[in-house]
Design a protein around this motif. Structure first.
Motif, mmCIF file in Angstrom:
data_model
loop_
_atom_site.group_PDB
_atom_site.id
_atom_site.type_symbol
_atom_site.label_atom_id
_atom_site.label_comp_id
_atom_site.label_asym_id
_atom_site.label_seq_id
_atom_site.Cartn_x
_atom_site.Cartn_y
_atom_site.Cartn_z
ATOM 1 N N VAL A 1 2.881 1.595 -3.760
ATOM 2 C CA VAL A 1 2.122 1.950 -4.964
ATOM 3 C C VAL A 1 0.814 2.641 -4.613
ATOM 4 O O VAL A 1 0.405 3.572 -5.281
ATOM 5 N N GLY A 2 0.167 2.196 -3.563
ATOM 6 C CA GLY A 2 -1.125 2.751 -3.181
ATOM 7 C C GLY A 2 -2.247 1.968 -3.814
ATOM 8 O O GLY A 2 -2.120 1.430 -4.906
ATOM 9 N N GLY A 3 -3.328 1.856 -3.125
ATOM 10 C CA GLY A 3 -4.479 1.136 -3.652
ATOM 11 C C GLY A 3 -4.618 -0.237 -3.023
ATOM 12 O O GLY A 3 -3.734 -0.732 -2.322
ATOM 13 N N ALA A 4 -5.756 -0.863 -3.309
ATOM 14 C CA ALA A 4 -6.054 -2.156 -2.708
ATOM 15 C C ALA A 4 -5.340 -3.301 -3.407
ATOM 16 O O ALA A 4 -4.941 -4.264 -2.765
ATOM 17 N N GLY A 5 -5.168 -3.210 -4.709
ATOM 18 C CA GLY A 5 -4.526 -4.287 -5.469
ATOM 19 C C GLY A 5 -3.109 -4.580 -5.004
ATOM 20 O O GLY A 5 -2.786 -5.730 -4.687
ATOM 21 N N PRO A 6 -2.240 -3.587 -4.968
ATOM 22 C CA PRO A 6 -0.883 -3.842 -4.479
ATOM 23 C C PRO A 6 -0.839 -4.273 -3.015
ATOM 24 O O PRO A 6 0.016 -5.070 -2.629
ATOM 25 N N ALA A 7 -1.752 -3.761 -2.204
ATOM 26 C CA ALA A 7 -1.788 -4.170 -0.802
ATOM 27 C C ALA A 7 -2.155 -5.649 -0.682
ATOM 28 O O ALA A 7 -1.552 -6.385 0.101
ATOM 29 N N ALA B 1 0.823 -1.209 0.000
ATOM 30 C CA ALA B 1 0.000 0.000 0.000
ATOM 31 C C ALA B 1 0.857 1.259 0.000
ATOM 32 O O ALA B 1 0.519 2.247 -0.648
#
Length: 89
Positions: A45-51, A42
């Motif tokens: 990169v930021g966002g739910a996908g990378p997290a 998170a």
């Protein structure tokens, strides 16, 4: 910044748990790896996908490391039946 300190404190508290069970160490390692991977994914990169990807990769890696680092407790017995620790094969 407060969230990071809270996560770091929780990680240190969980890392202090000792267990000689391979399953327990794999679960704790997987949990710590998932949490760390989610935070790094998170933050990077930021966002739910990378997290979620970071959590999955961290959980797998943490479980493997936790299971592989389980101490081996080998016991032998003397002539009188008293147990003592020996080096594991």
């Amino acid at each position: 910044m407060k969230k990071l300190l809270l996560v770091a404190a929780a990680t240190l508290l969980l890392a202090g748990c000792q267990s000689s069970s391979t399953r327990d160490r794999a679960l704790v390692g997987g949990g710590l790896g998932a949490a760390t991977g989610a935070i790094v994914g998170a933050a990077a990169v930021g966002g739910a996908g990378p997290a979620l990807a970071g959590a999955a990769i961290g959980a797998a890696g943490g479980a493997l490391v936790g299971a592989a680092t389980t101490p081996k407790n080998c016991t032998a017995y003397d002539r009188n039946g008293r147990p003592f620790r020996v080096r594991c094969p």
